[in-house]
Design a protein around this motif. Structure first.
Motif, PDB file in Angstrom:
ATOM      1  N   CYS A 173      35.987 -36.488  27.874  1.00 17.22           N
ATOM      2  CA  CYS A 173      36.635 -37.140  29.010  1.00 17.22           C
ATOM      3  C   CYS A 173      37.007 -38.581  28.687  1.00 17.22           C
ATOM      4  O   CYS A 173      37.784 -39.199  29.416  1.00 17.22           O
ATOM      5  CB  CYS A 173      35.718 -37.101  30.224  1.00 17.22           C
ATOM      6  SG  CYS A 173      34.158 -37.986  30.018  1.00 17.22           S
ATOM      7  N   ASP A 174      36.456 -39.146  27.584  1.00 17.80           N
ATOM      8  CA  ASP A 174      36.753 -40.539  27.247  1.00 17.80           C
ATOM      9  C   ASP A 174      37.923 -40.660  26.274  1.00 17.80           C
ATOM     10  O   ASP A 174      38.231 -41.755  25.811  1.00 17.80           O
ATOM     11  CB  ASP A 174      35.522 -41.233  26.652  1.00 17.80           C
ATOM     12  CG  ASP A 174      35.044 -40.590  25.354  1.00 17.80           C
ATOM     13  OD1 ASP A 174      35.458 -39.448  25.065  1.00 17.80           O
ATOM     14  OD2 ASP A 174      34.253 -41.233  24.639  1.00 17.80           O
TER      15      ASP A 174
ATOM     16  N   PRO B 206      39.473 -31.034  34.358  1.00 14.78           N
ATOM     17  CA  PRO B 206      39.665 -30.372  33.069  1.00 14.78           C
ATOM     18  C   PRO B 206      41.089 -29.830  32.976  1.00 14.78           C
ATOM     19  O   PRO B 206      41.758 -29.639  33.996  1.00 14.78           O
ATOM     20  CB  PRO B 206      38.634 -29.227  33.112  1.00 14.78           C
ATOM     21  CG  PRO B 206      37.648 -29.633  34.150  1.00 14.78           C
ATOM     22  CD  PRO B 206      38.396 -30.439  35.158  1.00 14.78           C
ATOM     23  N   ARG B 207      41.546 -29.581  31.761  1.00 16.45           N
ATOM     24  CA  ARG B 207      42.915 -29.109  31.554  1.00 16.45           C
ATOM     25  C   ARG B 207      43.173 -27.843  32.371  1.00 16.45           C
ATOM     26  O   ARG B 207      42.489 -26.834  32.232  1.00 16.45           O
ATOM     27  CB  ARG B 207      43.126 -28.834  30.064  1.00 16.45           C
ATOM     28  CG  ARG B 207      44.537 -28.413  29.697  1.00 16.45           C
ATOM     29  CD  ARG B 207      44.649 -28.152  28.202  1.00 16.45           C
ATOM     30  NE  ARG B 207      44.502 -29.389  27.456  1.00 16.45           N
ATOM     31  CZ  ARG B 207      45.501 -30.215  27.124  1.00 16.45           C
ATOM     32  NH1 ARG B 207      46.731 -29.916  27.514  1.00 16.45           N
ATOM     33  NH2 ARG B 207      45.278 -31.304  26.429  1.00 16.45           N
TER      34      ARG B 207
ATOM     35  N   MET C  18      35.737 -30.869  41.005  1.00 15.38           N
ATOM     36  CA  MET C  18      36.456 -32.125  41.253  1.00 15.38           C
ATOM     37  C   MET C  18      37.820 -31.817  41.857  1.00 15.38           C
ATOM     38  O   MET C  18      38.544 -30.970  41.357  1.00 15.38           O
ATOM     39  CB  MET C  18      36.648 -32.885  39.938  1.00 15.38           C
ATOM     40  CG  MET C  18      35.382 -33.504  39.408  1.00 15.38           C
ATOM     41  SD  MET C  18      35.668 -34.422  37.866  1.00 15.38           S
ATOM     42  CE  MET C  18      35.995 -33.075  36.738  1.00 15.38           C
ATOM     43  N   SER C  19      38.182 -32.510  42.896  1.00 12.10           N
ATOM     44  CA  SER C  19      39.483 -32.311  43.529  1.00 12.10           C
ATOM     45  C   SER C  19      40.446 -33.382  43.080  1.00 12.10           C
ATOM     46  O   SER C  19      40.048 -34.422  42.581  1.00 12.10           O
ATOM     47  CB  SER C  19      39.325 -32.351  45.050  1.00 12.10           C
ATOM     48  OG  SER C  19      38.982 -33.658  45.450  1.00 12.10           O
ATOM     49  N   LEU C  20      41.735 -33.130  43.295  1.00 14.47           N
ATOM     50  CA  LEU C  20      42.734 -34.131  42.937  1.00 14.47           C
ATOM     51  C   LEU C  20      42.528 -35.418  43.713  1.00 14.47           C
ATOM     52  O   LEU C  20      42.811 -36.502  43.229  1.00 14.47           O
ATOM     53  CB  LEU C  20      44.142 -33.589  43.214  1.00 14.47           C
ATOM     54  CG  LEU C  20      44.738 -32.688  42.153  1.00 14.47           C
ATOM     55  CD1 LEU C  20      46.079 -32.164  42.624  1.00 14.47           C
ATOM     56  CD2 LEU C  20      44.886 -33.405  40.834  1.00 14.47           C
TER      57      LEU C  20
ATOM     58  N   LEU D 194      46.975 -36.146  32.391  1.00 10.21           N
ATOM     59  CA  LEU D 194      46.681 -34.718  32.285  1.00 10.21           C
ATOM     60  C   LEU D 194      46.637 -34.094  33.677  1.00 10.21           C
ATOM     61  O   LEU D 194      46.020 -34.636  34.595  1.00 10.21           O
ATOM     62  CB  LEU D 194      45.343 -34.515  31.568  1.00 10.21           C
ATOM     63  CG  LEU D 194      44.951 -33.073  31.264  1.00 10.21           C
ATOM     64  CD1 LEU D 194      45.884 -32.464  30.222  1.00 10.21           C
ATOM     65  CD2 LEU D 194      43.501 -32.999  30.785  1.00 10.21           C
ATOM     66  N   ASN D 195      47.294 -32.954  33.827  1.00  9.74           N
ATOM     67  CA  ASN D 195      47.381 -32.221  35.095  1.00  9.74           C
ATOM     68  C   ASN D 195      48.250 -32.923  36.144  1.00  9.74           C
ATOM     69  O   ASN D 195      48.347 -32.447  37.270  1.00  9.74           O
ATOM     70  CB  ASN D 195      45.988 -31.974  35.713  1.00  9.74           C
ATOM     71  CG  ASN D 195      45.047 -31.273  34.761  1.00  9.74           C
ATOM     72  OD1 ASN D 195      45.451 -30.366  34.031  1.00  9.74           O
ATOM     73  ND2 ASN D 195      43.793 -31.700  34.736  1.00  9.74           N
TER      74      ASN D 195
END
Length: 400
Positions: free
Chosen positions: A360-361, A10-11, A1-3, A159-160
């Motif tokens: 993720c929820d 994920p963290r 997954m990209s930004l 997150l991130n």
């Protein structure tokens, strides 16, 4: 997954740090240019922005709250408005979206009470979801161990989407209501946000962390807490810090708790300050100041412990009570190992201190942890549970 996918990664095992120098606008532009993709992605992900703030901004009443507050900030702190304009230009995003993030709860809460006043508004107020967001701070103030530990907790979409900024700002003439010409500091920034509203320090040796408090009665035309704490980064001493928080002539628009100390203070005092919105008829913040002298310790989460004021977020208060109970179940912290164990505590069920269940929820997560060691003059940064991992890095405090 990209930004850019609009999904939550994920963290990440990384702590982004930007070193920048220039005018307020140039420093803001560097933040925006460097972290532009992260900022754009966060604007897509932010549920408060997209589900509440932007729809309200689209109403005449919402636009009035926005404009009144922006004009007030421009009068007090034009340099920080320019800094935020720099972020917007560097990231190539709309300024109004970033300013709405800094308004935070002011827009929905002000309209909520405006709608219930004698001047009924026609707009339909949609409140953003009240989630148990917030942060936990621990102060240890012993002669041989002076620590400020802090968890940065936020909605999972955050997150991130944060970075640390180390900035040196020199202006050609005094800026804003406090006539500041030079600032040098380090601060954690949420994507697209100004420095100051998290864990930070400046080159005068002022070290602080922030705990959000959700007050019920908020009004427009006052100073948003994000701008109050941005101004705190310029404070040269304890008296200047209290002056900034008092914000005489305007007053805070919303609430938070500030945990701070000054490295050069001969008393070696820590302070916990609860700041509440200015009351009707007074143009200054409500402050309740608690001193933590040598030999003492203190915990603070996301509720008023001493100011008597109505709070808007019952889930946040419930979470705060749970985390304080967890802290009080530990023995009094004596060193960094104790603070790491407390900030990494996962007991307490849904409202635990270190928030990460791997799903993720999950609505709220701990996105970062920092531990200031005042004797060593360092800050240790973590992106994982500090009780189970080593710090990603330990950086020296750059002092004047």
């Amino acid at each position: 997954m990209s930004l850019g996918s609009g999904k939550i990664l994920p963290r990440r095992q990384a702590v982004p740090v930007l070193y920048t120098r220039g005018t307020h606008y140039e420093v803001g532009f560097d933040m925006g240019r460097t972290f532009g993709s992260m900022i754009k992605n966060f604007l897509v992900l932010s549920s408060p922005l997209n589900d509440s703030y932007l729809p309200l901004y689209g109403t005449p009443q919402g636009k009035q709250v926005y404009n009144e507050t922006l004009e007030s900030v421009k009068r007090s702190f034009p340099q920080y408005v320019r800094e935020l304009e720099g972020v917007a230009d560097g990231a190539e995003v709309e300024f109004h979206k970033l300013f709405l993030l800094h308004l935070d709860e002011i827009l929905p809460q002000a309209l909520k009470h405006q709608s219930g006043s004698k001047e009924k508004t026609a707009c339909k107020v949609t409140n953003c979801k009240k989630q148990p967001t917030g942060c936990s701070s621990i102060i240890v103030n012993h002669e041989n161990c002076r620590l400020l530990g802090h968890t940065e907790d936020a909605l999972t979409e955050t997150l991130n989407h944060y970075y640390f900024v180390v900035a040196h700002i020199i202006s050609d003439k005094p800026q804003g209501k406090y006539n500041v010409k030079e600032e040098r500091f380090m601060s954690l920034c949420y994507a697209g946000h100004l420095p100051g509203y998290t864990m930070s320090y400046n080159h005068h040796g002022l070290v602080f962390s922030i705990n959000t408090i959700s007050a019920e009665h908020l009004v427009s035309g006052k100073t948003p807490r994000h701008f109050v704490t941005r101004a705190l980064l310029s404070a040269e001493n304890v008296d200047a810090a209290f002056r900034v928080l008092k914000d005489c002539g305007v007053g805070a628009a919303d609430a938070c708790s500030i945990n701070f100390t000054l490295l050069s203070d001969p008393k070696q005092m820590f302070y916990n300050v609860e700041m509440a919105p200015s009351v009707e008829g007074k143009d200054e913040s409500q402050l309740n100041i608690k001193e933590i002298p040598i030999g003492g310790h203190n915990y603070h989460t996301n509720q008023f412990d001493r100011i008597e004021a109505e709070q808007a977020n019952a889930d946040m208060v419930e979470s705060s009570v749970s985390r304080m109970k967890t802290f009080n179940n530990h023995h009094e912290p004596k060193d960094a190992k104790d603070v790491c164990a407390m900030l990494g505590d996962v007991s307490g069920g849904y409202h635990c201190v270190y928030r990460e269940n791997g799903r993720c929820d999950e609505l709220v997560k701990t996105i970062s942890i920092g531990i200031f060691d005042l004797n060593a003059k360092t800050i240790s940064l973590y992106s994982d549970n500090p009780h189970l991992t080593q710090a990603h890095c330990t950086l020296p405090l750059i002092l004047k």
